[in-house]
Design a protein around this motif. Structure first.
Motif, mmCIF file in Angstrom:
data_model
loop_
_atom_site.group_PDB
_atom_site.id
_atom_site.type_symbol
_atom_site.label_atom_id
_atom_site.label_comp_id
_atom_site.label_asym_id
_atom_site.label_seq_id
_atom_site.Cartn_x
_atom_site.Cartn_y
_atom_site.Cartn_z
ATOM 1 N N MET A 1 12.619 137.770 109.060
ATOM 2 C CA MET A 1 11.296 137.201 109.324
ATOM 3 C C MET A 1 10.593 137.948 110.449
ATOM 4 O O MET A 1 9.397 138.230 110.349
ATOM 5 C CB MET A 1 11.413 135.719 109.660
ATOM 6 C CG MET A 1 11.848 134.885 108.496
ATOM 7 S SD MET A 1 12.058 133.167 108.994
ATOM 8 C CE MET A 1 12.742 132.486 107.506
ATOM 9 N N ALA B 1 9.368 141.107 109.082
ATOM 10 C CA ALA B 1 8.216 140.875 108.213
ATOM 11 C C ALA B 1 6.939 140.671 109.017
ATOM 12 O O ALA B 1 5.875 141.201 108.660
ATOM 13 C CB ALA B 1 8.471 139.667 107.308
ATOM 14 N N PHE C 1 6.657 139.259 103.900
ATOM 15 C CA PHE C 1 7.832 138.389 103.768
ATOM 16 C C PHE C 1 8.551 138.660 102.456
ATOM 17 O O PHE C 1 9.782 138.666 102.408
ATOM 18 C CB PHE C 1 7.440 136.919 103.897
ATOM 19 C CG PHE C 1 7.520 136.392 105.308
ATOM 20 C CD1 PHE C 1 8.428 135.414 105.649
ATOM 21 C CD2 PHE C 1 6.689 136.903 106.304
ATOM 22 C CE1 PHE C 1 8.516 134.941 106.953
ATOM 23 C CE2 PHE C 1 6.755 136.438 107.603
ATOM 24 C CZ PHE C 1 7.682 135.456 107.940
#
Length: 154
Positions: free
Chosen positions: A141, A144, A90
């Motif tokens: 996201m 990630a 992240f």
């Protein structure tokens, strides 16, 4: 009433007032700040924790539902010296903006990777669907989570 459970791998107990939710117990007497109050209606994902490995909202869950079970929060994912691969991914993908939603998303993503170590993009999107992010960082996201999955398999 006294409610005892395992919290992030350690024994925990709380004296719970009638009607206390798991989120209130975590943030109040147990002193955690990771799970957050967002909507109070199980609709935003900010309060996600794992209960016996399954991600779920804690804002409306009675604390007694945790009796004898394993509860996991973002605080249990990693440490500053040994962060969880999701936490490093992240950061690398710049997937956080304001951060309000991140703890719930990280917990939900960790539960996904625990049950499905090699998810495709569609699986990640479906798993994170209940988590709202108002900053618009959803695509970062997703990247990630996929990055963390690759790193965890390597």
């Amino acid at each position: 009433m006294r409610v005892a459970f395992t919290l992030n791998g350690a024994a925990a107990a709380v004296e719970a007032a009638e009607g206390m939710t798991l989120l209130q117990a975590l943030r109040g007497p147990l002193g955690l700040s990771g799970p957050r109050f967002g909507c109070g209606a199980e609709s935003c994902g900010a309060c996600y924790v794992t209960l016996d490995g399954t991600a779920q909202p804690s804002c409306a869950l009675p604390v007694e539902a945790a009796q004898g079970r394993a509860v996991g929060t973002v605080e249990g994912l990693g440490t500053p010296k040994a962060p969880h691969p999701l936490q490093t991914a992240f950061l690398a993908e710049q997937a956080g903006q304001c951060g309000w939603c991140l703890s719930g998303i990280l917990v939900n993503a960790a539960a996904l990777l625990a049950r499905e170590p090699d998810p495709d993009e569609a699986a990640v999107r479906a798993a994170l669907e209940p988590n709202l992010c108002r900053c618009g960082a959803q695509n970062r996201m997703i990247r990630a989570v996929l990055r963390a999955a690759r790193e965890m398999r390597a």
